[in-house]
Design a protein around this motif. Structure first.
Motif: not given
Length: 182
Positions: A146-170
């Motif tokens: 159940e947790y995984k399903e919810r995490a996939i639903e509302i999660g945001i992929p950020t691990k390859n986002t450069p730090a300078k772009h992360k705030q705007e991306h999120v």
């Protein structure tokens, strides 16, 4: 007098060395003080208490700012009658476990495999496998699936986002999901 001062300085230096080692190599420090710990673990500001040799941690475990308590100090009230009485219980943490910020793990706790413990929880007794637990005391609130399903639903992929772009991306992703209102 000089001997006392040198002894105090030596004690302070040993304490400082332990704190530095704990910060630089927390896994090495845990092993050095007697914690049995598996591979691929992450420890951030963990307090293993007075009996770290009673703590066993599996593989792929993340623990942040948690406290392990392996003894029951309440027997202090019996000190006059039984000055040598102490109560100890080991603590076991399974594999693939995340223990949230500020969690307290009490004597005898057994955390099974594939478990997430929510921040500020108090863990006692048995935590079942494949579960999300939180609270005081920690109780099962949902399954890992159940947790995984919810995490996939509302999660945001950020691990390859450069730090300078992360705030705007999120921010943008949260706006799109309706989770941010400004």
């Amino acid at each position: 007098m000089i001997f006392r001062i040198l002894k105090l300085i030596n004690s302070q230096l040993r304490s400082l060395t332990r704190r530095i080692h704990r910060g630089i190599d927390p896994i090495g420090h845990a092993r050095k003080i007697g914690v049995k710990i598996g591979d691929r673990c992450r420890l951030i500001s963990v307090d293993f208490g007075e009996e770290p040799f009673l703590i066993s941690i599996g593989n792929h475990v993340s623990i942040t700012n948690a406290t392990f308590i392996t003894h029951d100090g309440g027997v202090w009230i019996f000190r006059d009658e039984m000055p040598d009485l102490d109560l100890f219980k080991p603590i076991t943490i399974g594999n693939n476990v995340f223990i949230g910020y500020g969690t307290v793990i009490l004597p005898g706790a057994i955390v099974s495999d594939n478990v997430v413990i929510g921040a500020m929880s108090v863990v006692s007794g048995f935590i079942p496998p494949d579960s999300i637990c939180a609270g005081v005391p920690a109780k099962k609130i949902r399954t890992i699936t159940e947790y995984k399903e919810r995490a996939i639903e509302i999660g945001i992929p950020t691990k390859n986002t450069p730090a300078k772009h992360k705030q705007e991306h999120v921010k943008q992703a949260l706006l799109e999901k309706g989770l941010l209102k400004f």
